[in-house]
Motif scaffolding. Sequence first.
Motif, PDB file in Angstrom:
ATOM      1  N   PRO A 163      18.974  23.862 -72.024  1.00  0.00           N
ATOM      2  CA  PRO A 163      18.522  23.236 -72.855  1.00  0.00           C
ATOM      3  C   PRO A 163      17.175  23.013 -72.925  1.00  0.00           C
ATOM      4  O   PRO A 163      16.297  22.686 -71.752  1.00  0.00           O
ATOM      5  CB  PRO A 163      19.170  21.779 -72.842  1.00  0.00           C
ATOM      6  CG  PRO A 163      20.205  21.675 -72.271  1.00  0.00           C
ATOM      7  CD  PRO A 163      19.891  22.914 -71.039  1.00  0.00           C
ATOM      8  N   ARG A 173      17.528  26.278 -76.880  1.00  0.00           N
ATOM      9  CA  ARG A 173      18.340  26.611 -75.424  1.00  0.00           C
ATOM     10  C   ARG A 173      17.582  28.024 -75.022  1.00  0.00           C
ATOM     11  O   ARG A 173      16.898  28.846 -75.813  1.00  0.00           O
ATOM     12  CB  ARG A 173      19.668  26.961 -75.321  1.00  0.00           C
ATOM     13  CG  ARG A 173      20.179  28.172 -76.475  1.00  0.00           C
ATOM     14  CD  ARG A 173      21.690  28.254 -76.079  1.00  0.00           C
ATOM     15  NE  ARG A 173      22.064  29.588 -76.812  1.00  0.00           N
ATOM     16  CZ  ARG A 173      22.206  30.595 -76.163  1.00  0.00           C
ATOM     17  NH1 ARG A 173      21.950  30.673 -74.682  1.00  0.00           N
ATOM     18  NH2 ARG A 173      22.567  32.007 -77.024  1.00  0.00           N
ATOM     19  N   ALA A 194      26.083  24.002 -80.035  1.00  0.00           N
ATOM     20  CA  ALA A 194      26.130  23.150 -78.911  1.00  0.00           C
ATOM     21  C   ALA A 194      27.379  21.999 -79.230  1.00  0.00           C
ATOM     22  O   ALA A 194      27.476  21.553 -80.347  1.00  0.00           O
ATOM     23  CB  ALA A 194      24.739  22.507 -78.854  1.00  0.00           C
ATOM     24  N   SER A 241      23.789  14.683 -77.992  1.00  0.00           N
ATOM     25  CA  SER A 241      24.409  16.002 -76.992  1.00  0.00           C
ATOM     26  C   SER A 241      25.702  15.431 -76.716  1.00  0.00           C
ATOM     27  O   SER A 241      25.573  13.902 -76.287  1.00  0.00           O
ATOM     28  CB  SER A 241      23.681  16.349 -76.162  1.00  0.00           C
ATOM     29  OG  SER A 241      23.162  15.603 -75.292  1.00  0.00           O
TER      30      SER A 241
END
Length: 299
Positions: A163, A173, A194, A241
């Motif tokens: 990342p 990324r 992701a 995330s």
Amino acid sequence: MLLLTVAVYVADPRGSLTTARMKLHNVLSPGRLVVAAISHKSNQGGDATPAENSLSGAAALQNALLENELQRRQLVIENARLRNELRTARSQTGAQTIVGRSLVNFVTTRAKVLSRTGTPSRLREMFLEAGQQAGLKRSDVIVEGHGMLVDQGSGSGVQEDQPVISGLAVVGRVASVSRWVSVVQPVTDDEFSAAVQLVQQGSQTSNYAARGMLEGSGDGFCRIVGVPYTAAVAIGDEVFSADIDGIQGPRLYFGKVVKAEFSAGGEWSISVQPAFHRDGLNEVLVVQAKLNSSVKAKQ
């Protein structure tokens, strides 16, 4: 938010959570940051012109507001994490636990943005010439791709799929790597994906919500797929995330839900406004998972 502040003071009479208290105080009193920044500028440079004072005050105001926003995001994550840990602790009451050192740590490598559109021809020539002098192959020094070019590569431990962030916001990324440089694929690229999780904010609390896959839509936005229609989704939900390369780690911030509608396939159709601004980026951080060197292998 007031209840969260009281909870911190009650749970920590010895002051071990001083940092958390200060962050809460900053979020609850954002005007204090602004006043402090402007007052500091006013006390310096008494000979400055009115125009200079105005520009300095505006810059101080902008910096104070940015700091306040970063602290707010950190508290959103921390609030949701603590509530999740509390639920887990209640379900495991009476179980014996052993606390040890973390096996995996996350570190960052700072990198400067050399180009926003791949490798310029002049840089390509310089890399080839330097590679020939060092006895390196072309594939060692030339990196392909149309994303952002940054000045860190495999020589700094950078690897594909790591990342890339700016502050707390995910930029993208690592898509490809050479010895000296790397190409970053932005989150808005239509081949980016992701695992993410929504965080919903109530009047006083924040809660982890649905999980899904965030994908770039190629038009400056992102979308989230795989969220069933039975899940609770709302405009304004924050997107973080779910993991980092499949490993549980720090929660990285992607952006906010700006559109949420039911689709014909029994899933939500969710659009996300990315948190980062590509045009203003001059420097980024590459997030890397590292084994804790102090943890010895079991015999």
